[in-house]
Design an enzyme around this catalytic site. Sequence first.
Site, PDB file in Angstrom:
ATOM      1  N   ASP A  13      44.650  49.547  85.199  1.00 11.63           N
ATOM      2  CA  ASP A  13      45.026  49.730  83.794  1.00 11.63           C
ATOM      3  C   ASP A  13      43.829  49.381  82.907  1.00 11.63           C
ATOM      4  OD1 ASP A  13      46.859  49.938  81.515  1.00 11.63           O
ATOM      5  OD2 ASP A  13      46.727  47.754  81.440  1.00 11.63           O
ATOM      6  N   ASP A  15      43.924  48.687  78.722  1.00  6.11           N
ATOM      7  CA  ASP A  15      44.202  47.705  77.667  1.00  6.11           C
ATOM      8  C   ASP A  15      44.935  46.491  78.238  1.00  6.11           C
ATOM      9  OD1 ASP A  15      43.280  49.348  75.413  1.00  6.11           O
ATOM     10  OD2 ASP A  15      44.986  50.620  75.918  1.00  6.11           O
ATOM     11  N   ASP A 173      48.669  44.634  83.765  1.00  5.71           N
ATOM     12  CA  ASP A 173      48.932  43.389  83.035  1.00  5.71           C
ATOM     13  C   ASP A 173      50.370  43.270  82.561  1.00  5.71           C
ATOM     14  OD1 ASP A 173      48.544  45.482  81.091  1.00  5.71           O
ATOM     15  OD2 ASP A 173      48.374  43.939  79.560  1.00  5.71           O
TER      16      ASP A 173
END
Length: 220
Positions: A13, A15, A173
Amino acid sequence: MPLAPGLQAAIVDLDGTLVDTLGDFTVALDATFSELSLPSLDAARIELMVGKGSEHLIRSALAAVSGSPALYDAAWDAYQRHYLAVNGKHSDVYAGVEEGLRVLRDEGLRLACVTNKPTRFAVELLERKGLAAAFEAVFGGDAFERKKPDPLPFLRTCAALGSAPGRTLVIGDSSNDAAAARAAGCPVVLVRYGYNHGEPVDSVDADGFVDSLAEIGRLL
């Protein structure tokens, strides 16, 4: 204990995992809402809205300031302009990311970045932060018919990399990344420092957690 035998690839991922982009989101949204004569939102509130793509971010931000849904199209156009102008200027690569990406590549894994951020913005950000060379492919939220937490982006990325889902590690995240990975049949590791909609990431169903991407080697 390895996460899965014979890992072939990793999907990472962007961001909240590779780059802390909350500053970019905040500045772009503030400029957008100023243009539309709407009140601004602070970074703490914006952080709770990050992770499901620009469309969700704008709709959520409009609702948070009691802006009319009819303003969405104007907000979308303004946000694209303002984000393009600030992309990467108010963001920082997390500590340990470059080391972690080297570890993954040294393990012989093929790497792709999959994000709900528009592809153009994702590619530009990775280039500006010196991370683009680590990835064979970059797929944004506009690359496929559906976004994370739908498994489609991961399944299509596995096909592009020529790797089996069960042998493709997902690193993210948030619960979005974990849900998409589970549905796709991929093992998943989450970082503890990103954006998870205000919820503790350790409560998410995942195969492992790290405080820094530099620690990923101990799980391979």
